[in-house]
Design a protein around this motif. Structure first.
Motif, PDB file in Angstrom:
ATOM      1  N   VAL A 232       3.150  11.348  -6.298  1.00  0.00           N
ATOM      2  CA  VAL A 232       3.934  10.792  -7.399  1.00  0.00           C
ATOM      3  C   VAL A 232       3.309   9.459  -7.799  1.00  0.00           C
ATOM      4  N   VAL A 233       3.183   9.228  -9.095  1.00  0.00           N
ATOM      5  CA  VAL A 233       2.647   7.957  -9.572  1.00  0.00           C
ATOM      6  C   VAL A 233       3.633   7.289 -10.521  1.00  0.00           C
ATOM      7  N   ALA A 234       3.598   5.975 -10.544  1.00  0.00           N
ATOM      8  CA  ALA A 234       4.358   5.175 -11.507  1.00  0.00           C
ATOM      9  C   ALA A 234       3.351   4.650 -12.525  1.00  0.00           C
ATOM     10  N   VAL A 235       3.696   4.780 -13.790  1.00  0.00           N
ATOM     11  CA  VAL A 235       2.807   4.356 -14.873  1.00  0.00           C
ATOM     12  C   VAL A 235       3.546   3.347 -15.757  1.00  0.00           C
ATOM     13  N   ALA A 236       2.869   2.269 -16.087  1.00  0.00           N
ATOM     14  CA  ALA A 236       3.400   1.269 -17.026  1.00  0.00           C
ATOM     15  C   ALA A 236       2.295   0.918 -18.004  1.00  0.00           C
ATOM     16  N   GLU A 237       2.622   1.011 -19.280  1.00  0.00           N
ATOM     17  CA  GLU A 237       1.664   0.693 -20.341  1.00  0.00           C
ATOM     18  C   GLU A 237       0.348   1.454 -20.160  1.00  0.00           C
ATOM     19  N   GLY A 238       0.459   2.731 -19.780  1.00  0.00           N
ATOM     20  CA  GLY A 238      -0.714   3.583 -19.651  1.00  0.00           C
ATOM     21  C   GLY A 238      -1.534   3.377 -18.401  1.00  0.00           C
ATOM     22  N   GLU A 239      -1.084   2.522 -17.490  1.00  0.00           N
ATOM     23  CA  GLU A 239      -1.838   2.229 -16.272  1.00  0.00           C
ATOM     24  C   GLU A 239      -1.035   2.651 -15.046  1.00  0.00           C
ATOM     25  N   VAL A 240      -1.703   3.308 -14.086  1.00  0.00           N
ATOM     26  CA  VAL A 240      -1.039   3.662 -12.832  1.00  0.00           C
ATOM     27  C   VAL A 240      -0.817   2.373 -12.043  1.00  0.00           C
ATOM     28  N   ILE A 241       0.449   2.111 -11.720  1.00  0.00           N
ATOM     29  CA  ILE A 241       0.782   0.874 -11.005  1.00  0.00           C
ATOM     30  C   ILE A 241       1.309   1.121  -9.593  1.00  0.00           C
ATOM     31  N   GLY A 242       1.570   2.393  -9.268  1.00  0.00           N
ATOM     32  CA  GLY A 242       2.081   2.683  -7.936  1.00  0.00           C
ATOM     33  C   GLY A 242       2.014   4.161  -7.638  1.00  0.00           C
ATOM     34  N   ALA A 243       2.182   4.478  -6.354  1.00  0.00           N
ATOM     35  CA  ALA A 243       2.136   5.878  -5.938  1.00  0.00           C
ATOM     36  C   ALA A 243       2.872   6.043  -4.614  1.00  0.00           C
ATOM     37  N   VAL A 244       3.262   7.283  -4.355  1.00  0.00           N
ATOM     38  CA  VAL A 244       3.836   7.674  -3.074  1.00  0.00           C
ATOM     39  C   VAL A 244       3.571   9.162  -2.915  1.00  0.00           C
ATOM     40  N   ARG A 245       3.504   9.621  -1.676  1.00  0.00           N
ATOM     41  CA  ARG A 245       3.378  11.062  -1.473  1.00  0.00           C
ATOM     42  C   ARG A 245       4.463  11.502  -0.506  1.00  0.00           C
ATOM     43  N   LEU A 246       4.824  12.781  -0.606  1.00  0.00           N
ATOM     44  CA  LEU A 246       5.829  13.347   0.268  1.00  0.00           C
ATOM     45  C   LEU A 246       5.471  14.784   0.572  1.00  0.00           C
ATOM     46  N   TYR A 247       5.864  15.239   1.758  1.00  0.00           N
ATOM     47  CA  TYR A 247       5.543  16.604   2.151  1.00  0.00           C
ATOM     48  C   TYR A 247       6.505  17.070   3.227  1.00  0.00           C
ATOM     49  N   GLN A 248       6.718  18.382   3.241  1.00  0.00           N
ATOM     50  CA  GLN A 248       7.616  19.009   4.198  1.00  0.00           C
ATOM     51  C   GLN A 248       6.894  19.197   5.524  1.00  0.00           C
ATOM     52  N   LEU A 249       7.582  18.844   6.614  1.00  0.00           N
ATOM     53  CA  LEU A 249       6.998  18.982   7.951  1.00  0.00           C
ATOM     54  C   LEU A 249       7.431  20.254   8.660  1.00  0.00           C
ATOM     55  N   ASP A 250       8.619  20.757   8.345  1.00  0.00           N
ATOM     56  CA  ASP A 250       9.065  21.994   8.992  1.00  0.00           C
ATOM     57  C   ASP A 250      10.019  22.763   8.089  1.00  0.00           C
ATOM     58  N   GLU A 251      10.323  23.977   8.493  1.00  0.00           N
ATOM     59  CA  GLU A 251      11.177  24.855   7.697  1.00  0.00           C
ATOM     60  C   GLU A 251      12.632  24.423   7.727  1.00  0.00           C
ATOM     61  N   ALA A 252      13.014  23.576   8.674  1.00  0.00           N
ATOM     62  CA  ALA A 252      14.408  23.146   8.811  1.00  0.00           C
ATOM     63  C   ALA A 252      14.775  22.021   7.847  1.00  0.00           C
ATOM     64  N   GLY A 253      13.812  21.518   7.102  1.00  0.00           N
ATOM     65  CA  GLY A 253      14.112  20.493   6.103  1.00  0.00           C
ATOM     66  C   GLY A 253      13.688  19.084   6.444  1.00  0.00           C
ATOM     67  N   LEU A 254      12.762  18.926   7.371  1.00  0.00           N
ATOM     68  CA  LEU A 254      12.238  17.606   7.708  1.00  0.00           C
ATOM     69  C   LEU A 254      11.080  17.284   6.770  1.00  0.00           C
ATOM     70  N   TRP A 255      11.157  16.140   6.119  1.00  0.00           N
ATOM     71  CA  TRP A 255      10.127  15.686   5.177  1.00  0.00           C
ATOM     72  C   TRP A 255       9.562  14.355   5.625  1.00  0.00           C
ATOM     73  N   GLN A 256       8.321  14.114   5.264  1.00  0.00           N
ATOM     74  CA  GLN A 256       7.638  12.842   5.516  1.00  0.00           C
ATOM     75  C   GLN A 256       7.348  12.191   4.180  1.00  0.00           C
ATOM     76  N   GLY A 257       7.600  10.902   4.091  1.00  0.00           N
ATOM     77  CA  GLY A 257       7.178  10.113   2.943  1.00  0.00           C
ATOM     78  C   GLY A 257       6.143   9.117   3.427  1.00  0.00           C
ATOM     79  N   ASP A 258       5.075   8.946   2.672  1.00  0.00           N
ATOM     80  CA  ASP A 258       4.093   7.941   3.070  1.00  0.00           C
ATOM     81  C   ASP A 258       3.177   7.559   1.915  1.00  0.00           C
ATOM     82  N   ARG A 259       2.264   6.671   2.216  1.00  0.00           N
ATOM     83  CA  ARG A 259       1.282   6.157   1.266  1.00  0.00           C
ATOM     84  C   ARG A 259       1.926   5.489   0.045  1.00  0.00           C
ATOM     85  N   LEU A 260       3.096   4.855   0.263  1.00  0.00           N
ATOM     86  CA  LEU A 260       3.699   4.090  -0.828  1.00  0.00           C
ATOM     87  C   LEU A 260       2.785   2.915  -1.145  1.00  0.00           C
TER      88      LEU A 260
END
Length: 143
Positions: A24-52
């Motif tokens: 995911v990226v945040a854009v302001a005035e046509g420029e990428v100003i931030g990012a984060v990624r997320l992904y599922q770790l297991d089938e039970a619904g555990l997710w990881q967020g990182d690289r903010l």
């Protein structure tokens, strides 16, 4: 940011999660100003967020909070029950403000103090307790 600005990685921060993670990226005035990624770790619904990350010039715009909120909302909408993350110590107050809880004390991750944190996602069930996810949180597991 994690390579050039912070020196956490030598050449790239790409890893095995990049091909399946949501970026995911945040854009302001046509420029990428931030990012984060997320992904599922297991089938039970555990997710990881990182690289903010938010660019140095855009930190005053406070793009970090909306990126985190979006990641949490998205993981919940995709069936997640719990999100975990390692948060750099200086931004723990932001995550606490956003509803995240600390897990244990500070840890060293790639030479920088981090705090393990969690947040329940929409529809989280009471059976999703921290002790069931010690493996994912790295509790009791070396760095």
């Amino acid at each position: 940011m994690f390579v050039a600005e912070q020196g956490l990685f030598d050449e790239t921060d790409r890893d095995r999660w990049d091909d399946t993670a949501l970026h995911v990226v945040a854009v302001a005035e046509g420029e990428v100003i931030g990012a984060v990624r997320l992904y599922q770790l297991d089938e039970a619904g555990l997710w990881q967020g990182d690289r903010l990350s938010v660019s140095a010039n855009a930190r005053k715009l406070r793009a970090g909070g909306p990126l985190v909120r979006f990641a949490v909302k998205t993981a919940g909408e995709l069936g997640g029950h719990l999100m975990i993350a390692r948060i750099q110590a200086p931004i723990v107050p932001l995550f606490r403000f956003l509803g995240w809880e600390r897990v244990g004390g500070l840890i060293d991750y790639r030479g920088v103090a981090h705090q393990r944190m969690t947040i329940p996602l929409s529809g989280a069930e009471p059976m999703f307790l921290e002790e069931r996810y010690e493996w994912a949180l790295g509790v009791g597991v070396p760095g």
